[in-house]
Design a protein around this motif. Structure first.
Motif, short mmCIF file in Angstrom:
data_model
loop_
_atom_site.label_atom_id
_atom_site.label_comp_id
_atom_site.label_asym_id
_atom_site.label_seq_id
_atom_site.Cartn_x
_atom_site.Cartn_y
_atom_site.Cartn_z
N GLY A 195 0.70 -0.79 0.49
CA GLY A 195 0.06 0.26 0.33
C GLY A 195 0.60 1.15 -0.20
N GLY A 196 0.03 2.00 0.44
CA GLY A 196 0.92 3.59 0.53
C GLY A 196 1.02 4.02 -0.78
N ASP A 197 2.07 5.30 -1.03
CA ASP A 197 2.07 6.83 -1.64
C ASP A 197 2.16 5.36 -3.47
N LYS A 198 2.89 4.48 -3.85
CA LYS A 198 2.93 3.77 -5.49
C LYS A 198 1.30 2.65 -5.43
N LYS A 199 0.76 2.64 -4.25
CA LYS A 199 -0.72 1.90 -4.86
C LYS A 199 -1.46 3.66 -5.40
N ALA A 200 -1.39 4.21 -4.28
CA ALA A 200 -2.43 5.24 -4.26
C ALA A 200 -2.22 6.26 -6.03
N GLN A 201 -0.81 6.38 -6.12
CA GLN A 201 -0.76 6.81 -7.75
C GLN A 201 -1.27 5.63 -9.28
N ALA A 202 -1.18 4.43 -8.24
CA ALA A 202 -1.52 3.47 -9.01
C ALA A 202 -3.24 3.44 -9.75
N ALA A 203 -3.04 3.28 -8.84
CA ALA A 203 -4.94 4.05 -8.82
C ALA A 203 -5.28 4.64 -8.98
N GLN A 204 -4.86 6.16 -8.98
CA GLN A 204 -5.07 7.01 -10.10
C GLN A 204 -4.73 7.86 -11.46
N LYS A 205 -3.58 6.84 -11.57
CA LYS A 205 -3.23 6.36 -13.41
C LYS A 205 -4.02 5.86 -13.46
N ALA A 206 -4.81 5.00 -12.66
CA ALA A 206 -6.25 3.86 -13.79
C ALA A 206 -7.37 4.68 -14.21
#
Length: 180
Positions: A154-165
């Protein structure tokens, strides 16, 4: 064509093809007039095993739609926005390598192509699938877009991946029907 230039061209083409992401999958009601849409409201986030991601995705959906010029107006929406989110284990990707080479022996030359595949190692990664659904005010489905992203924690990388998707899916909304 010079064999070295051919190899460079072939390698570049393969590299571009391997880096290109798959586009999101979308479908829509071809009889619906999407140009009349102005105001939306978000439906409640789904109950999921990952409520943090569900909240992130809901907020990102609202931001992306507002960036497209739609207004978040729950009092009288032209469309309703909901989504489903599923999370599952996904085996780590195998590494696939493509090797190209040239060589000469005396007056002869040659080109060779080879591949190598590494078997997955370590623990499984996770994949989340986002299924965005847009409804008219009577809750009739008018548009749907789906995409997924991989993550290992989780964390920032997951949040960024969700935003990009979410952004990637909404590049297809509203649909631009092909002119006949």
């Amino acid at each position: 064509m010079n064999p070295n230039r051919f190899i460079a061209f072939l390698f570049g083409t393969l590299l571009l093809a391997s880096c290109a992401g798959t586009p999101p999958r979308t479908d829509y009601n071809v009889d619906f007039n999407f140009s009349k849409l102005e105001n939306f409201t978000m439906l409640p986030a789904p109950i999921t095993d990952d409520p943090i991601s569900a909240e992130r995705i809901s907020n990102q959906l609202s931001r992306e739609l507002q960036a497209k010029g739609f207004k978040d107006y729950p009092g009288r929406p032209d469309f309703l926005v909901g989504f489903n989110l599923t999370t599952h284990d996904k085996p780590n990707d195998s590494n696939v390598s493509i090797g190209l080479g040239t060589g000469t022996w005396g007056r002869s030359g040659g080109i060779s192509v080879g591949t190598a595949v590494d078997l997955p190692k370590g623990k499984d990664a996770k994949e989340q699938i986002i299924d965005i659904r847009i409804y008219d005010p009577s809750r009739r489905l008018i548009w749907r877009g789906t995409d997924s992203y991989d993550f290992s924690s989780g964390g920032d990388k997951k949040a960024q991946a969700a935003q990009k998707a979410v952004a990637k899916i909404l590049t297809k909304f509203p649909p631009q029907p092909a002119n006949h």
